[in-house]
Design a protein around this motif. Structure first.
Motif, PDB file in Angstrom:
ATOM      1  N   PRO A  11      30.218  91.618  51.260  1.00  0.00           N
ATOM      2  CA  PRO A  11      30.529  91.050  52.573  1.00  0.00           C
ATOM      3  C   PRO A  11      31.035  89.625  52.444  1.00  0.00           C
ATOM      4  O   PRO A  11      30.597  88.866  51.587  1.00  0.00           O
ATOM      5  CB  PRO A  11      29.184  91.085  53.312  1.00  0.00           C
ATOM      6  N   ALA A  12      31.993  89.292  53.292  1.00  0.00           N
ATOM      7  CA  ALA A  12      32.598  87.963  53.222  1.00  0.00           C
ATOM      8  C   ALA A  12      31.626  86.883  53.679  1.00  0.00           C
ATOM      9  O   ALA A  12      31.620  85.782  53.145  1.00  0.00           O
ATOM     10  CB  ALA A  12      33.863  87.924  54.071  1.00  0.00           C
ATOM     11  N   THR A  13      30.810  87.180  54.669  1.00  0.00           N
ATOM     12  CA  THR A  13      29.878  86.167  55.164  1.00  0.00           C
ATOM     13  C   THR A  13      28.536  86.325  54.460  1.00  0.00           C
ATOM     14  O   THR A  13      28.174  87.398  53.999  1.00  0.00           O
ATOM     15  CB  THR A  13      29.686  86.276  56.684  1.00  0.00           C
ATOM     16  N   ARG A  14      27.814  85.229  54.423  1.00  0.00           N
ATOM     17  CA  ARG A  14      26.512  85.221  53.763  1.00  0.00           C
ATOM     18  C   ARG A  14      25.486  84.574  54.673  1.00  0.00           C
ATOM     19  O   ARG A  14      25.805  83.670  55.448  1.00  0.00           O
ATOM     20  CB  ARG A  14      26.569  84.423  52.465  1.00  0.00           C
ATOM     21  N   VAL A  15      24.269  85.040  54.539  1.00  0.00           N
ATOM     22  CA  VAL A  15      23.129  84.379  55.150  1.00  0.00           C
ATOM     23  C   VAL A  15      22.301  83.867  53.978  1.00  0.00           C
ATOM     24  O   VAL A  15      21.787  84.646  53.176  1.00  0.00           O
ATOM     25  CB  VAL A  15      22.313  85.326  56.047  1.00  0.00           C
ATOM     26  N   VAL A  16      22.215  82.556  53.857  1.00  0.00           N
ATOM     27  CA  VAL A  16      21.496  81.908  52.763  1.00  0.00           C
ATOM     28  C   VAL A  16      20.148  81.460  53.301  1.00  0.00           C
ATOM     29  O   VAL A  16      20.072  80.847  54.369  1.00  0.00           O
ATOM     30  CB  VAL A  16      22.296  80.694  52.224  1.00  0.00           C
ATOM     31  N   VAL A  17      19.076  81.778  52.563  1.00  0.00           N
ATOM     32  CA  VAL A  17      17.736  81.437  53.024  1.00  0.00           C
ATOM     33  C   VAL A  17      16.952  80.778  51.900  1.00  0.00           C
ATOM     34  O   VAL A  17      17.031  81.200  50.751  1.00  0.00           O
ATOM     35  CB  VAL A  17      16.988  82.687  53.572  1.00  0.00           C
ATOM     36  N   GLY A  18      16.221  79.737  52.256  1.00  0.00           N
ATOM     37  CA  GLY A  18      15.353  79.069  51.300  1.00  0.00           C
ATOM     38  C   GLY A  18      14.049  79.826  51.160  1.00  0.00           C
ATOM     39  O   GLY A  18      13.431  80.216  52.149  1.00  0.00           O
ATOM     40  N   VAL A  19      13.621  80.039  49.914  1.00  0.00           N
ATOM     41  CA  VAL A  19      12.402  80.787  49.628  1.00  0.00           C
ATOM     42  C   VAL A  19      11.485  79.916  48.776  1.00  0.00           C
ATOM     43  O   VAL A  19      11.929  79.317  47.801  1.00  0.00           O
ATOM     44  CB  VAL A  19      12.731  82.097  48.873  1.00  0.00           C
ATOM     45  N   THR A  20      10.219  79.857  49.165  1.00  0.00           N
ATOM     46  CA  THR A  20       9.224  79.131  48.372  1.00  0.00           C
ATOM     47  C   THR A  20       7.995  79.978  48.083  1.00  0.00           C
ATOM     48  O   THR A  20       7.182  79.593  47.260  1.00  0.00           O
ATOM     49  CB  THR A  20       8.760  77.850  49.088  1.00  0.00           C
ATOM     50  N   GLY A  21       7.839  81.068  48.788  1.00  0.00           N
ATOM     51  CA  GLY A  21       6.656  81.900  48.622  1.00  0.00           C
ATOM     52  C   GLY A  21       5.573  81.621  49.646  1.00  0.00           C
ATOM     53  O   GLY A  21       4.569  82.313  49.693  1.00  0.00           O
ATOM     54  N   THR A  22       5.753  80.615  50.486  1.00  0.00           N
ATOM     55  CA  THR A  22       4.763  80.295  51.517  1.00  0.00           C
ATOM     56  C   THR A  22       4.916  81.254  52.695  1.00  0.00           C
ATOM     57  O   THR A  22       5.959  81.900  52.846  1.00  0.00           O
ATOM     58  CB  THR A  22       4.961  78.859  52.030  1.00  0.00           C
ATOM     59  N   PRO A  23       3.900  81.340  53.552  1.00  0.00           N
ATOM     60  CA  PRO A  23       4.047  82.185  54.737  1.00  0.00           C
ATOM     61  C   PRO A  23       5.243  81.780  55.603  1.00  0.00           C
ATOM     62  O   PRO A  23       5.947  82.631  56.139  1.00  0.00           O
ATOM     63  CB  PRO A  23       2.726  81.984  55.495  1.00  0.00           C
ATOM     64  N   GLY A  24       5.522  80.486  55.706  1.00  0.00           N
ATOM     65  CA  GLY A  24       6.665  80.026  56.490  1.00  0.00           C
ATOM     66  C   GLY A  24       7.986  80.477  55.895  1.00  0.00           C
ATOM     67  O   GLY A  24       8.914  80.861  56.612  1.00  0.00           O
ATOM     68  N   SER A  25       8.097  80.447  54.568  1.00  0.00           N
ATOM     69  CA  SER A  25       9.358  80.877  53.959  1.00  0.00           C
ATOM     70  C   SER A  25       9.500  82.394  54.023  1.00  0.00           C
ATOM     71  O   SER A  25      10.611  82.905  54.083  1.00  0.00           O
ATOM     72  CB  SER A  25       9.484  80.376  52.517  1.00  0.00           C
ATOM     73  N   ARG A  26       8.379  83.114  54.023  1.00  0.00           N
ATOM     74  CA  ARG A  26       8.465  84.576  54.202  1.00  0.00           C
ATOM     75  C   ARG A  26       8.970  84.911  55.604  1.00  0.00           C
ATOM     76  O   ARG A  26       9.768  85.833  55.775  1.00  0.00           O
ATOM     77  CB  ARG A  26       7.112  85.226  53.940  1.00  0.00           C
ATOM     78  N   ALA A  27       8.531  84.146  56.597  1.00  0.00           N
ATOM     79  CA  ALA A  27       9.025  84.352  57.960  1.00  0.00           C
ATOM     80  C   ALA A  27      10.527  84.059  58.021  1.00  0.00           C
ATOM     81  O   ALA A  27      11.290  84.797  58.660  1.00  0.00           O
ATOM     82  CB  ALA A  27       8.270  83.456  58.941  1.00  0.00           C
ATOM     83  N   ALA A  28      10.972  83.007  57.334  1.00  0.00           N
ATOM     84  CA  ALA A  28      12.395  82.677  57.300  1.00  0.00           C
ATOM     85  C   ALA A  28      13.181  83.774  56.580  1.00  0.00           C
ATOM     86  O   ALA A  28      14.285  84.136  57.002  1.00  0.00           O
ATOM     87  CB  ALA A  28      12.607  81.332  56.602  1.00  0.00           C
ATOM     88  N   LEU A  29      12.616  84.350  55.526  1.00  0.00           N
ATOM     89  CA  LEU A  29      13.276  85.423  54.786  1.00  0.00           C
ATOM     90  C   LEU A  29      13.443  86.668  55.659  1.00  0.00           C
ATOM     91  O   LEU A  29      14.508  87.286  55.677  1.00  0.00           O
ATOM     92  CB  LEU A  29      12.473  85.745  53.521  1.00  0.00           C
ATOM     93  N   ARG A  30      12.403  87.007  56.422  1.00  0.00           N
ATOM     94  CA  ARG A  30      12.513  88.154  57.354  1.00  0.00           C
ATOM     95  C   ARG A  30      13.599  87.903  58.396  1.00  0.00           C
ATOM     96  O   ARG A  30      14.418  88.768  58.688  1.00  0.00           O
ATOM     97  CB  ARG A  30      11.175  88.401  58.055  1.00  0.00           C
ATOM     98  N   ARG A  31      13.599  86.699  58.961  1.00  0.00           N
ATOM     99  CA  ARG A  31      14.587  86.367  59.994  1.00  0.00           C
ATOM    100  C   ARG A  31      15.997  86.363  59.416  1.00  0.00           C
ATOM    101  O   ARG A  31      16.952  86.815  60.051  1.00  0.00           O
ATOM    102  CB  ARG A  31      14.247  85.010  60.606  1.00  0.00           C
ATOM    103  N   ALA A  32      16.140  85.862  58.180  1.00  0.00           N
ATOM    104  CA  ALA A  32      17.455  85.843  57.527  1.00  0.00           C
ATOM    105  C   ALA A  32      17.962  87.263  57.301  1.00  0.00           C
ATOM    106  O   ALA A  32      19.147  87.540  57.487  1.00  0.00           O
ATOM    107  CB  ALA A  32      17.375  85.084  56.208  1.00  0.00           C
ATOM    108  N   ALA A  33      17.082  88.171  56.919  1.00  0.00           N
ATOM    109  CA  ALA A  33      17.492  89.568  56.723  1.00  0.00           C
ATOM    110  C   ALA A  33      17.932  90.180  58.044  1.00  0.00           C
ATOM    111  O   ALA A  33      18.927  90.927  58.093  1.00  0.00           O
ATOM    112  CB  ALA A  33      16.359  90.378  56.099  1.00  0.00           C
TER     113      ALA A  33
END
Length: 188
Positions: A11-33
């Motif tokens: 895909p031409a577009t990308r959704v880039v997400v920061g991951v750290t392993g914390t509960p907050g970054s897991r929430a960001a990963l779900r939202r990014a997906a």
């Protein structure tokens, strides 16, 4: 048909997400997906890492040559574990896991370097002292990214968990001397 057996273009577009392993970054990963599925984009999960003490310290004191590789392996393990925990069946979009050596804000802003990208980051709850002593990744990304930035608030229970942890660290001291008295010396 020419080119019919070629692999499809990513895909031409990308959704880039920061991951750290914390509960907050897991929430960001779900939202990014979710955003990647909605936009029919690729999902790039990025974990930024640095050697202890930062890059300047690592250049000045390269006493242990394998230390950088050890920290990189730890970062890789953290990234893979976080992605597998959030998506045990896969994210449902093309996924690329990226390790970026450097400060988190800069690594994320540089990874999302196209105007049609979307950068998703977790925005944690931090007190005034934390904000005064450490730079904010989300503020850095909002100021320097060339694409839109979506900040995801932490899950509601994360703040409660952090508060409980802080209380326990400061108030509960574990005295193990009574364990030794109760068990006594080994019977001989």
């Amino acid at each position: 048909m020419p080119g019919s057996d070629a692999t499809p273009a990513p895909p031409a577009t990308r959704v880039v997400v920061g991951v750290t392993g914390t509960p907050g970054s897991r929430a960001a990963l779900r939202r990014a997906a979710d955003e990647a599925r909605r936009r029919q984009a690729a999902l790039w999960a990025v974990l930024a890492w640095q050697p202890p003490g930062g890059e300047l310290h690592a250049r000045r004191a390269p006493a242990i040559p394998l230390a950088g590789a050890d920290w990189e392996n730890l970062a890789r393990t953290t990234l893979v574990t976080a992605v597998r925990e959030v998506f045990p069946e896969g994210p449902g979009v093309p996924l690329r896991a990226v390790l970026a050596r450097g400060t988190p804000g800069r690594a994320l802003a540089e990874s999302a370097d196209r105007e049609d990208d979307l950068l998703v980051i977790g925005a944690g709850h931090h007190g005034l002292l934390h904000r005064a002593l450490r730079t904010s990744v989300s503020r850095y990304c909002v100021a320097h990214a060339v694409c839109p930035v979506l900040t995801v608030p932490p899950p509601p229970l994360e703040a409660d968990l952090a508060l409980a942890h802080r209380r326990n660290v400061w108030r509960l001291r574990l005295d193990t001397r009574h364990f030794a008295r109760e068990t006594g010396p080994p019977a001989g």
